[in-house]
Scaffold this motif. Structure first.
Motif, mmCIF file in Angstrom:
data_model
loop_
_atom_site.group_PDB
_atom_site.id
_atom_site.type_symbol
_atom_site.label_atom_id
_atom_site.label_comp_id
_atom_site.label_asym_id
_atom_site.label_seq_id
_atom_site.Cartn_x
_atom_site.Cartn_y
_atom_site.Cartn_z
ATOM 1 N N HIS A 1 0.815 -1.204 0.000
ATOM 2 C CA HIS A 1 0.000 0.000 0.000
ATOM 3 C C HIS A 1 0.853 1.259 0.000
ATOM 4 O O HIS A 1 0.390 2.328 -0.316
ATOM 5 N N ASP A 2 2.096 1.116 0.393
ATOM 6 C CA ASP A 2 3.061 2.217 0.305
ATOM 7 C C ASP A 2 4.459 1.601 0.282
ATOM 8 O O ASP A 2 4.618 0.392 0.407
ATOM 9 N N ALA A 3 5.461 2.397 0.137
ATOM 10 C CA ALA A 3 6.828 1.903 -0.038
ATOM 11 C C ALA A 3 7.359 1.140 1.173
ATOM 12 O O ALA A 3 8.341 0.418 1.061
ATOM 13 N N SER A 4 6.729 1.244 2.321
ATOM 14 C CA SER A 4 7.216 0.534 3.505
ATOM 15 C C SER A 4 6.433 -0.746 3.784
ATOM 16 O O SER A 4 6.698 -1.425 4.768
ATOM 17 N N ASP A 5 5.497 -1.081 2.926
ATOM 18 C CA ASP A 5 4.601 -2.207 3.180
ATOM 19 C C ASP A 5 4.698 -3.275 2.090
ATOM 20 O O ASP A 5 3.745 -3.992 1.844
ATOM 21 N N TRP A 6 5.815 -3.399 1.400
ATOM 22 C CA TRP A 6 5.918 -4.399 0.339
ATOM 23 C C TRP A 6 5.889 -5.801 0.934
ATOM 24 O O TRP A 6 6.535 -6.079 1.936
ATOM 25 N N HIS A 7 5.121 -6.655 0.311
ATOM 26 C CA HIS A 7 5.044 -8.051 0.732
ATOM 27 C C HIS A 7 4.631 -8.898 -0.466
ATOM 28 O O HIS A 7 4.218 -8.375 -1.500
ATOM 29 N N MET A 8 4.749 -10.210 -0.303
ATOM 30 C CA MET A 8 4.429 -11.130 -1.391
ATOM 31 C C MET A 8 3.024 -11.711 -1.237
ATOM 32 O O MET A 8 2.582 -11.982 -0.125
ATOM 33 N N HIS A 9 2.381 -11.856 -2.370
ATOM 34 C CA HIS A 9 1.160 -12.656 -2.463
ATOM 35 C C HIS A 9 1.494 -13.824 -3.385
ATOM 36 O O HIS A 9 2.358 -13.713 -4.240
ATOM 37 N N VAL A 10 0.808 -14.929 -3.206
ATOM 38 C CA VAL A 10 1.137 -16.114 -3.999
ATOM 39 C C VAL A 10 0.209 -16.303 -5.193
ATOM 40 O O VAL A 10 0.373 -17.263 -5.944
ATOM 41 N N THR A 11 -0.741 -15.408 -5.370
ATOM 42 C CA THR A 11 -1.641 -15.498 -6.518
ATOM 43 C C THR A 11 -1.696 -14.150 -7.223
ATOM 44 O O THR A 11 -1.300 -13.130 -6.674
ATOM 45 N N SER A 12 -2.222 -14.186 -8.423
ATOM 46 C CA SER A 12 -2.301 -12.960 -9.211
ATOM 47 C C SER A 12 -3.381 -12.031 -8.667
ATOM 48 O O SER A 12 -4.269 -12.447 -7.918
ATOM 49 N N ARG A 13 -3.297 -10.782 -9.058
ATOM 50 C CA ARG A 13 -4.284 -9.784 -8.644
ATOM 51 C C ARG A 13 -5.676 -10.252 -9.073
ATOM 52 O O ARG A 13 -5.873 -10.786 -10.144
ATOM 53 N N GLY A 14 -6.624 -10.100 -8.192
ATOM 54 C CA GLY A 14 -7.988 -10.483 -8.496
ATOM 55 C C GLY A 14 -8.333 -11.918 -8.123
ATOM 56 O O GLY A 14 -9.470 -12.341 -8.282
#
Length: 177
Positions: free
Chosen positions: A89-102
């Motif tokens: 949501h901002d430059a300090s909150d990067w994280h991984m998701h394991v599926t595509s957007r949506g």
């Protein structure tokens, strides 16, 4: 990414009751709490099927049937594909998701759980998948002991089983007198 945490979500899913939507929602906690409102009754069926297949992986692994456990995990990976992406949501909150957007909440959760088990198996071997030795339980667990000697899902099950065995020996001794 914390793959051990993903593998533990698979354990939590397999061990959870899954009678309806409330049971499914109870599976989501911590970082997955947002999924509670995103799942529907239709997802319950998907999770029940996944539970059964994930339990089979634990049963195969704990029985020393490594190739079959690997085949089932590969099949699960095909059915619940991992498509990693960076989110935030901002430059300090990067994280991984394991599926595509949506992707749906169920797709995200199941892909993470299967991916976690796959990484766990590659790192520790399928012998570290366990099914509780207490016949009344049946829960699964990941054996994190130093010498791969864990037999129960919890201290409670271990104690209950050991007390029952002690009482049975005591009864047998008294009956033989």
């Amino acid at each position: 990414m914390n793959f051990d945490a993903y593998a533990r979500t698979a354990v939590d899913l397999v061990n959870a009751p899954m009678e309806g939507l409330d049971d499914l929602r109870a599976v989501f906690s911590g970082d997955n709490a947002w999924m509670c409102d995103a799942v529907t009754e239709r997802d319950v069926t998907t999770f029940r099927r996944a539970q059964k297949r994930l339990r089979e992986v634990f049963q195969l692994g704990s029985a020393g049937r490594d190739s079959e456990a690997v085949n089932e995990i590969n099949s699960l990976l095909k059915d619940h594909p991992v498509q990693p992406r960076i989110s935030g949501h901002d430059a300090s909150d990067w994280h991984m998701h394991v599926t595509s957007r949506g992707a749906t909440a169920s797709a995200e959760f199941l892909a993470a759980a299967v991916w976690g088990l796959a990484v766990w198996l590659c790192t520790h071997g399928s012998a570290r998948f366990g099914v509780c030795a207490d016949d009344r339980c049946g829960n699964v667990y990941l054996d994190t002991s130093s010498n791969n000697c864990r037999r129960f899902c919890s201290e409670r099950c271990a104690t209950r089983s050991h007390v029952a065995a002690h009482r049975a020996r005591k009864r047998a001794t008294l009956a033989g007198v």
